[in-house]
Write an enzyme that holds these catalytic residues in place. Structure first.
Site, PDB file in Angstrom:
ATOM      1  N   SER A   1      52.372 -21.105  31.095  1.00  0.00           N
ATOM      2  CA  SER A   1      52.255 -19.668  30.827  1.00  0.00           C
ATOM      3  C   SER A   1      51.365 -18.993  31.868  1.00  0.00           C
ATOM      4  CB  SER A   1      51.759 -19.449  29.396  1.00  0.00           C
ATOM      5  OG  SER A   1      51.972 -18.119  28.987  1.00  0.00           O
TER       6      SER A   1
ATOM      7  N   HIS B   1      58.124 -17.718  28.107  1.00  0.00           N
ATOM      8  CA  HIS B   1      58.365 -17.393  26.689  1.00  0.00           C
ATOM      9  C   HIS B   1      59.584 -16.491  26.482  1.00  0.00           C
ATOM     10  CE1 HIS B   1      54.399 -19.106  26.285  1.00  0.00           C
ATOM     11  NE2 HIS B   1      53.844 -18.108  26.946  1.00  0.00           N
TER      12      HIS B   1
END
Length: 207
Positions: free
Chosen positions: A119, A160
């Site tokens: 991320s 995501h």
């Protein structure tokens, strides 16, 4: 082997690392959790540690927001892998720059040291992190003067994609920036592998 493994949620795709390197046992990974410090939800940090240990790696933690220069140099240069967790990308960039870890990290990646990002740890490699503000709060980094990223990759990873609670934010980022920058959306069960010759998105079986 691939030198960059860019993930959204590492614990879900950790097996990809073993596919590239079957001799992980006993190797050390510099584990940088700094991006998670401003966050309230941090379960992914322990999930990542557990996944790395299950691969046979020795986790050597390094918080660049508190470590001194000597410790940063020692761990980034001597350990075989580098891993940076998710969290707030702006805070991560601020602390990498403030500590000087950004320069050492860039040097090690360019020398061929395998890098695993999750991320925020993935987004940080882009040319500029401003595109990720729909997912991260820039106010977490009051001392950050520039949003210029580490510029290791020439595209903009969007983690995501299709995963809650980031579905709407990801779609808004794509609609806002896709005509301006090269956005690479990928989900929690995908990995972007990067070598000198290729960029590939791999999909694993969702848990």
């Amino acid at each position: 082997m691939a030198k960059l493994f860019l993930t959204s949620y590492f614990a879900e795709v950790a097996s990809v690392i073993r596919d590239y390197d079957s001799s992980l046992g006993g190797k050390r990974v510099t584990f940088i959790p700094t991006a998670s410090l401003p966050e309230e939800i941090t379960f992914y940090v322990e999930d990542a540690k557990k996944a790395l240990e299950e691969l046979g790696l020795i986790v050597d933690e390094l918080d660049v927001s508190t470590a001194n220069t000597a410790e940063i140099k020692l761990k980034l240069k001597n350990n075989e892998y580098v891993y940076i967790t998710g969290g707030n990308t702006y805070f991560l960039l601020q602390e990498l720059r403030r500590s000087g870890a950004d320069k050492i990290l860039l040097e090690q990646i360019r020398l061929g040291k395998p890098y695993i990002g999750e991320s925020a740890g993935t987004v940080i490699l882009s040319p500029n992190i401003a595109y990720i503000q729909e997912m991260d709060n820039p106010d977490a980094a009051k001392e950050l003067e520039s949003h210029e990223g580490l510029n290791i990759v020439d595209f903009y990873p969007l983690p995501h994609y299709g995963n809650e609670p980031f579905e709407d934010a990801a779609e808004h980022i794509i609609s806002s920036f896709s005509g301006e920058i090269n956005v690479y959306p990928f989900s929690n069960n995908q990995v972007i592998t990067v070598t000198k010759k290729s960029i590939e998105i791999l999909t694993t079986v969702a848990k």
